[in-house]
Design a protein around this motif. Structure first.
Motif, PDB file in Angstrom:
ATOM      1  N   GLU A  36       0.811  -1.225   0.000  1.00 59.64           N
ATOM      2  CA  GLU A  36       0.000   0.000   0.000  1.00 59.64           C
ATOM      3  C   GLU A  36       0.839   1.267   0.000  1.00 59.64           C
ATOM      4  OE1 GLU A  36      -2.639  -0.310   3.323  1.00 59.64           O
ATOM      5  OE2 GLU A  36      -3.729  -2.043   2.486  1.00 59.64           O
ATOM      6  N   TRP A  37       2.025   1.215   0.624  1.00 63.33           N
ATOM      7  CA  TRP A  37       2.863   2.392   0.748  1.00 63.33           C
ATOM      8  C   TRP A  37       4.203   2.271   0.021  1.00 63.33           C
ATOM      9  CZ3 TRP A  37       2.246   7.037   3.594  1.00 63.33           C
ATOM     10  CH2 TRP A  37       1.043   7.147   4.311  1.00 63.33           C
ATOM     11  N   GLY A  38       4.786   1.074   0.041  1.00 60.95           N
ATOM     12  CA  GLY A  38       6.163   0.914  -0.431  1.00 60.95           C
ATOM     13  C   GLY A  38       7.185   1.404   0.569  1.00 60.95           C
ATOM     14  N   PHE A  39       6.713   1.978   1.661  1.00 61.45           N
ATOM     15  CA  PHE A  39       7.535   2.516   2.747  1.00 61.45           C
ATOM     16  C   PHE A  39       6.913   2.129   4.080  1.00 61.45           C
ATOM     17  CE2 PHE A  39       9.632   5.286  -0.227  1.00 61.45           C
ATOM     18  CZ  PHE A  39      10.741   5.829   0.412  1.00 61.45           C
ATOM     19  N   PHE A  40       7.754   1.888   5.083  1.00 61.95           N
ATOM     20  CA  PHE A  40       7.246   1.734   6.447  1.00 61.95           C
ATOM     21  C   PHE A  40       8.383   1.972   7.430  1.00 61.95           C
ATOM     22  CE2 PHE A  40       8.285  -2.445   4.720  1.00 61.95           C
ATOM     23  CZ  PHE A  40       9.017  -3.078   5.720  1.00 61.95           C
ATOM     24  N   GLN A  41       8.014   2.152   8.695  1.00 65.49           N
ATOM     25  CA  GLN A  41       8.991   2.339   9.764  1.00 65.49           C
ATOM     26  C   GLN A  41       9.006   1.102  10.649  1.00 65.49           C
ATOM     27  OE1 GLN A  41       8.771   6.720  11.377  1.00 65.49           O
ATOM     28  NE2 GLN A  41       6.705   6.035  10.957  1.00 65.49           N
ATOM     29  N   GLN A 200      10.698  13.035   1.506  1.00 67.27           N
ATOM     30  CA  GLN A 200       9.324  13.087   1.007  1.00 67.27           C
ATOM     31  C   GLN A 200       9.102  11.908   0.069  1.00 67.27           C
ATOM     32  OE1 GLN A 200       8.458  16.902  -0.772  1.00 67.27           O
ATOM     33  NE2 GLN A 200       9.229  18.051   0.993  1.00 67.27           N
ATOM     34  N   LEU A 201       7.859  11.426   0.021  1.00 66.28           N
ATOM     35  CA  LEU A 201       7.538  10.335  -0.891  1.00 66.28           C
ATOM     36  C   LEU A 201       6.238  10.636  -1.623  1.00 66.28           C
ATOM     37  CD1 LEU A 201       5.103   8.321   0.446  1.00 66.28           C
ATOM     38  CD2 LEU A 201       6.959   7.895   2.048  1.00 66.28           C
ATOM     39  N   MET A 202       6.049   9.948  -2.738  1.00 67.65           N
ATOM     40  CA  MET A 202       4.850  10.123  -3.553  1.00 67.65           C
ATOM     41  C   MET A 202       3.754   9.193  -3.032  1.00 67.65           C
ATOM     42  SD  MET A 202       3.629  11.868  -6.093  1.00 67.65           S
ATOM     43  CE  MET A 202       5.020  12.509  -7.029  1.00 67.65           C
ATOM     44  N   LYS A 203       2.623   9.797  -2.634  1.00 71.54           N
ATOM     45  CA  LYS A 203       1.482   9.027  -2.142  1.00 71.54           C
ATOM     46  C   LYS A 203       0.214   9.624  -2.740  1.00 71.54           C
ATOM     47  CE  LYS A 203      -0.690   6.099   0.655  1.00 71.54           C
ATOM     48  NZ  LYS A 203      -0.784   4.679   0.271  1.00 71.54           N
ATOM     49  N   ASN A 204      -0.553   8.770  -3.423  1.00 69.85           N
ATOM     50  CA  ASN A 204      -1.783   9.234  -4.073  1.00 69.85           C
ATOM     51  C   ASN A 204      -1.508  10.416  -5.002  1.00 69.85           C
ATOM     52  OD1 ASN A 204      -3.274   7.290  -2.638  1.00 69.85           O
ATOM     53  ND2 ASN A 204      -3.536   8.684  -0.903  1.00 69.85           N
ATOM     54  N   SER A 205      -0.422  10.293  -5.776  1.00 75.47           N
ATOM     55  CA  SER A 205      -0.045  11.264  -6.816  1.00 75.47           C
ATOM     56  C   SER A 205       0.338  12.640  -6.282  1.00 75.47           C
ATOM     57  CB  SER A 205      -1.187  11.418  -7.844  1.00 75.47           C
ATOM     58  OG  SER A 205      -1.487  10.181  -8.452  1.00 75.47           O
ATOM     59  N   LYS A 206       0.723  12.709  -5.000  1.00 75.57           N
ATOM     60  CA  LYS A 206       1.230  13.980  -4.483  1.00 75.57           C
ATOM     61  C   LYS A 206       2.360  13.713  -3.491  1.00 75.57           C
ATOM     62  CE  LYS A 206      -2.277  14.437  -0.829  1.00 75.57           C
ATOM     63  NZ  LYS A 206      -3.354  15.282  -0.289  1.00 75.57           N
ATOM     64  N   TRP A 207       3.233  14.721  -3.330  1.00 81.05           N
ATOM     65  CA  TRP A 207       4.363  14.587  -2.421  1.00 81.05           C
ATOM     66  C   TRP A 207       3.896  14.813  -0.988  1.00 81.05           C
ATOM     67  CZ3 TRP A 207       8.547  12.329  -3.979  1.00 81.05           C
ATOM     68  CH2 TRP A 207       8.953  12.435  -5.319  1.00 81.05           C
ATOM     69  N   VAL A 208       4.314  13.928  -0.087  1.00 82.41           N
ATOM     70  CA  VAL A 208       4.037  14.087   1.341  1.00 82.41           C
ATOM     71  C   VAL A 208       5.352  13.961   2.105  1.00 82.41           C
ATOM     72  CG1 VAL A 208       1.646  13.284   1.237  1.00 82.41           C
ATOM     73  CG2 VAL A 208       3.476  11.620   1.591  1.00 82.41           C
ATOM     74  N   ALA A 209       5.484  14.723   3.188  1.00 82.01           N
ATOM     75  CA  ALA A 209       6.710  14.725   3.991  1.00 82.01           C
ATOM     76  C   ALA A 209       6.643  13.622   5.041  1.00 82.01           C
ATOM     77  CB  ALA A 209       6.878  16.085   4.671  1.00 82.01           C
ATOM     78  N   VAL A 210       7.782  12.990   5.288  1.00 81.95           N
ATOM     79  CA  VAL A 210       7.872  11.925   6.292  1.00 81.95           C
ATOM     80  C   VAL A 210       8.363  12.531   7.605  1.00 81.95           C
ATOM     81  CG1 VAL A 210       9.000   9.769   6.939  1.00 81.95           C
ATOM     82  CG2 VAL A 210       8.337  10.174   4.552  1.00 81.95           C
ATOM     83  N   VAL A 232       3.123  -6.590  -6.766  1.00 77.07           N
ATOM     84  CA  VAL A 232       2.452  -6.708  -5.463  1.00 77.07           C
ATOM     85  C   VAL A 232       3.051  -5.699  -4.487  1.00 77.07           C
ATOM     86  CG1 VAL A 232       2.028  -8.208  -3.471  1.00 77.07           C
ATOM     87  CG2 VAL A 232       1.838  -9.124  -5.799  1.00 77.07           C
ATOM     88  N   TYR A 233       4.385  -5.620  -4.450  1.00 75.16           N
ATOM     89  CA  TYR A 233       5.079  -4.627  -3.618  1.00 75.16           C
ATOM     90  C   TYR A 233       5.466  -3.434  -4.493  1.00 75.16           C
ATOM     91  CZ  TYR A 233       5.498  -8.833  -0.739  1.00 75.16           C
ATOM     92  OH  TYR A 233       5.219  -9.972  -0.030  1.00 75.16           O
ATOM     93  N   LYS A 234       5.427  -2.252  -3.924  1.00 71.77           N
ATOM     94  CA  LYS A 234       5.595  -1.028  -4.704  1.00 71.77           C
ATOM     95  C   LYS A 234       6.908  -0.314  -4.396  1.00 71.77           C
ATOM     96  CE  LYS A 234       1.436  -1.326  -6.542  1.00 71.77           C
ATOM     97  NZ  LYS A 234       0.953  -2.555  -5.912  1.00 71.77           N
TER      98      LYS A 234
END
Length: 302
Positions: A36-41, A200-210, A232-234
């Motif tokens: 869902e994200w391709g990123f996690f902590q 920052q990463l791309m989420k739902n076609s916009k940049w968001v800060a981590v 399956v993984y992004k």
């Protein structure tokens, strides 16, 4: 800029071998975040705060030395780089400096010159990150019906890298990249960063800060895992924005295969044609040289 809270996963159920139900819940969270994200902590990841703190101190000492020392022949496999040599205009330029070190060189005394105290902590840090990367890769492989050791034969000390990064304060422009937008050309990346922010990463076609979390490491899926998993993984586009007043430090571990490793989908019908890691790297480098940016996986669609 919208700030996101990455999925936060407690790895204690995996690290401390809790009961099977807790282990399954943890594994499920890892795989869901990778899709869902391709990123996690991750927290309670088994790498001590003391080791991370010592690594940060040694890294700062290295980068705060004179340019001539950092660029000297042989230091950390002669891997010092700054800026973006291929850039032809500002949006292609990364306001940063880095050392990109193969794991095989980390134990070599000759690579350290006057920075001998960095060697032991680098060895310990690399071993800990390698263990964590293999644990996570195994979970992601098992989720798609494969043995958890499927990558251990092709991803070893001779193929993986650590990158030490420094992003100097940049008073020139608030729009300057510390690291230009890109995806990672590996299976997965583990990032240890300070509290300055800028990722920052791309989420739902916009940049968001981590938002930085001092207790967490950040994990992101690379292009090879996206191809192997048949999407399956992004592998998600991300960047670092330079800070006007404060320097930023980070360390990334890249889980890579050997150059002759064949990357194919783990299921049919495959979205991507088969390719070797060496072929993929060469194509990326050619695209950057010709166009100033990476095209990546779209080049390898069936």
């Amino acid at each position: 800029m919208e700030e996101c809270r990455l999925p936060l996963i407690d790895l204690s159920a995996l690290i401390k071998h809790h009961n099977e139900r807790e282990r399954l819940a943890c594994s499920t969270a890892i795989c869901r975040a990778s899709s869902e994200w391709g990123f996690f902590q991750v927290v309670n990841h088994g790498i001590s705060p003391e080791l991370l703190g010592t690594m940060k101190k040694e890294q700062m000492k290295l980068f705060q030395s004179p340019f001539e020392s950092k660029a000297s022949c042989g230091l950390l496999n002669n891997s010092y780089r700054w800026g973006t040599p291929t850039a032809t205009y500002p949006k292609q330029f990364s306001w940063s400096e880095a050392f990109h070190i193969p794991l095989t060189k980390i134990s070599e005394e000759a690579c350290y010159g006057e920075f001998s105290s960095l060697r032991e902590v680098m060895k310990e840090f690399a071993a800990a990150m390698s263990e964590l990367a293999r644990l996570l890769a195994g979970i992601l492989a098992e989720n798609l019906g494969h043995q958890k050791g499927v990558f251990e034969d092709i991803c070893d000390e001779s193929t993986c890298f650590i990158r030490l990064n420094r992003y100097p304060a940049c008073p020139i422009s608030p729009e300057m990249f510390g690291l230009v937008p890109h995806t990672d050309s590996d299976f997965l990346t583990i990032l240890y960063q300070d509290q300055v922010g800028g990722l920052q990463l791309m989420k739902n076609s916009k940049w968001v800060a981590v938002k930085p979390n001092q207790d967490a490491l950040i994990v992101n899926i690379g292009d090879l895992f996206q191809a192997w998993s048949n999407d399956v993984y992004k592998s998600v586009e991300h960047k670092v924005m330079a800070n006007r007043t404060t320097e930023r430090y980070s360390i990334a571990y890249f889980l890579c295969p050997s150059y002759d490793s064949l990357i194919g989908s783990c299921r049919d019908p495959s979205i991507y044609r088969k390719f070797t890691f060496g072929e993929y790297r060469s194509q990326v480098q050619e695209d950057v040289r010709k166009n100033g940016y990476k095209v990546g996986l779209p080049r390898f669609l069936v």
